[in-house]
Motif scaffolding. Structure first.
Motif, PDB file in Angstrom:
ATOM      1  N   GLY A  59       0.829  -1.200   0.000  1.00 45.62           N
ATOM      2  CA  GLY A  59       0.000   0.000   0.000  1.00 45.62           C
ATOM      3  C   GLY A  59       0.861   1.247   0.000  1.00 45.62           C
ATOM      4  N   GLY A  68      -5.212   3.469   0.394  1.00 41.99           N
ATOM      5  CA  GLY A  68      -4.516   2.218   0.115  1.00 41.99           C
ATOM      6  C   GLY A  68      -3.669   1.777   1.290  1.00 41.99           C
ATOM      7  N   CYS A 184      -2.649  -2.048  -3.162  1.00 44.97           N
ATOM      8  CA  CYS A 184      -3.896  -1.314  -2.923  1.00 44.97           C
ATOM      9  C   CYS A 184      -3.768   0.154  -3.318  1.00 44.97           C
ATOM     10  CB  CYS A 184      -4.298  -1.431  -1.461  1.00 44.97           C
ATOM     11  SG  CYS A 184      -4.635  -3.125  -0.945  1.00 44.97           S
TER      12      CYS A 184
END
Length: 340
Positions: A59, A68, A184
């Protein structure tokens, strides 16, 4: 620079400082931004053996996309808090490896920029060129670090953060018989999407059958999920995609299956529900209202847990022989033969 320290940096530090002994925490690189030095952390849990599967969660690659990092930190917190009591998790970790890099780009997070402190977009920084025609600028450019989607200077080494991701993937994921990664992000459309390579070409990947089988497990196990599962090339092409680079590296090794996935959370939905977010640079990429952020975390933490369980159980759904050929044909029909 941001007016206050992004809470994700302190939250991750507190989480790692209190991590149990079995959590293997490492600083994979350090980056400087605005007179400060930030560590880039990785945390690993579970079995090191290459004979077991591995899953990695990444992330904060883009500093503006704080959600994220929030999702990966939230899932890491869930895992660490379950370690003392969850027998099923203990069984899972006895037969798999779990790796986390929640904030790949802490300098960009601190500065409130998509790029790292050098102005380089880490998802345009790998040595991968598209032979097709990516969209101008968006597909990666070498004109200037003052423009978005800057790839870095031609011939320059990859950025420290990009190299750190590569080292973690090469050491912790690729040696395993099966591995899966989830990166993410936010900021694309009103739908949540799960992308798989390629970004630099519209051609199908080698492990298309495995990706189709994975999507089928997702569809059947969670028939009401909100994800659009597709190749990234369905949306746009790009130079320098980090996961294209690592997937190509995995294919040259030939000693396991590596499926890199990107979770793109549909941030335009948050803007549509709260148009005032247009007035904030962070508002275009992140839910700014608390109950919406909590809803996003509830939705995607379950999604990440599914990814981990699917990796752990890969031998139950990974196709072989005639089944693999069948899945490839179904995938070609679904994603590449005019069925978009």
């Amino acid at each position: 620079m941001t007016s206050q320290q992004p809470p994700q940096l302190a939250e991750l530090q507190d989480l790692l400082d209190g991590a149990p002994r079995e959590a293997e925490v490492s600083t994979v690189c350090q980056v400087d931004a605005a007179g400060r030095t930030f560590p880039v952390y990785a945390l690993a849990l579970g079995n090191r053996s290459p004979d077991v599967p591995a899953v990695g969660f990444f992330g904060g690659v883009h500093g503006l996309e704080r959600i994220g990092a929030d999702v990966v930190i939230g899932y890491l917190r869930n895992i660490l808090n379950r370690l003392p009591w969850d027998n099923l998790l203990a069984m899972q970790l006895a037969r798999m490896r779990m790796v986390f890099m929640p904030i790949v780009n802490p300098g960009g997070l601190w500065l409130g920029t998509r790029a790292n402190p050098h102005g380089v977009d880490l998802m345009r920084n790998a040595p991968v060129d598209s032979a097709d025609a990516p969209p101008a600028l968006l597909g990666g450019q070498r004109i200037s670090a003052r423009l978005p989607w800057y790839r870095g200077a031609l011939g320059a080494s990859m950025e420290a953060e990009s190299l750190a991701v590569c080292r973690v993937v090469e050491a912790e994921l690729l040696p395993h018989v099966f591995s899966l990664s989830v990166d993410c992000h936010s900021g694309f459309g009103v739908r949540d999407r799960i992308w798989f390579p390629y970004a630099h070409t519209a051609q199908p990947v080698t492990h298309l059958a495995e990706l189709h089988a994975f999507s089928q497990v997702l569809d059947r196990g969670h028939p009401h999920h909100r994800y659009v599962f597709e190749p990234q090339s369905h949306q746009y092409l790009a130079h320098g995609d980090l996961w294209d680079h690592l997937y190509a590296l995995a294919c040259t090794r030939g000693d396991g299956v590596f499926l890199p996935l990107t979770l793109e959370m549909g941030s335009w939905l948050w803007v549509r529900k709260n148009p005032r977010q247009f007035l904030s640079r962070h508002g275009f990429f992140n839910p700014l209202i608390q109950h919406r952020q909590e809803r996003v975390l509830r939705r995607h933490l379950g999604g990440l847990d599914f990814m981990a369980r699917a990796a752990w159980s890969h031998d139950r759904w990974l196709p072989a022989g005639a089944a693999r050929a069948s899945h490839r044909e179904l995938a070609l029909d679904r994603w590449y033969r005019g069925a978009r």
